[in-house]
Write an enzyme that holds these catalytic residues in place. Sequence first.
Site, short mmCIF file in Angstrom:
data_model
loop_
_atom_site.label_atom_id
_atom_site.label_comp_id
_atom_site.label_asym_id
_atom_site.label_seq_id
_atom_site.Cartn_x
_atom_site.Cartn_y
_atom_site.Cartn_z
CG ASP A 166 -2.01 -1.08 1.10
OD1 ASP A 166 -2.43 -1.38 -0.04
OD2 ASP A 166 -2.41 -1.64 2.13
N GLY A 167 2.06 1.18 -0.57
CA GLY A 167 2.96 2.33 -0.59
C GLY A 167 3.26 2.85 -1.97
#
Length: 300
Positions: free
Chosen positions: A244-245
């Site tokens: 999720d980066g």
Amino acid sequence: MNRVITNAQRKLCNQNVNRARMLISCPDQPGIVAAVSRFLHEHGANIVQSDQYTMDPAGGMFFIRIEFDLNELDRRLEPLELDFQEVVADKFQMTWSIHRASKKKRLAVFVSKEDHCLLELLWQWQAGDLDAEIAMVISNHPDMRELVESFDIPYHHIPVTSETKPEAERKQLEVIGDQADTIVLARYMQILSPVFIERYPNKVINIHHSFLPAFIGGKPYAQAYNRGVKIIGATAHYVTEELDGGPIIEQDVQRVSHRDDVESLKRIGRHIERIVLARAVAWHVEDRILVHQNKTVVFN
């Protein structure tokens, strides 16, 4: 259930035959726009839209998206690309690409048990508002087969467990083959391996609730309710090895209050998720996104 092609959509398809989109990023310096515009003019192209952005006029990066029409595009595009590299791109140290508007991107949509994001994509595709082809839907559960196949879209059920994950990903990649160039994770509740992600750099789009990283793990809406949050939202981003980066494409939020219980938060969250993901996918398939380091420039 087949899409009904309207006269307006047929007209758009005819317009797109000779239309192309150029995406450029390079160090900012004087003369970039003039050089690109002059080059296209000298090759008989007509610019119909142009958007640009500079990070810093004094030594930063410059980004531009140009749509242009060129008669007999199929025949003339390759020599134009060769000339552009030699005449313009090398001079300005450009990273660039040209995409034919008539060549629709092909999507493989991954989904688990929640259907709201998938349904939004299917509805927009059926209406002709999503300028792409949905080549297939892949799921680790059988639940949505009947729904997907009612749209005449192939549905592939490939179960995934911690023990079978490598084999499952091998099957997924085998099924996709050359039938899709973009992966959309429409609430697909599995983490893709680095090997999978490397096959599709900046071509895997994910959606998640914007509580991350504040509420990590299970039951994020219950955690948010217990904390008394006043804003909830969703984030669509490209997938990278950092969980999720990856580069963020789109986000949205909605205010909530003490009157909203957990189920109400979930309902509001689902609505935001479906809209945010659909926007991100639409911008991707229309070649409106440039990625620089871990950020995006979105010409929307």
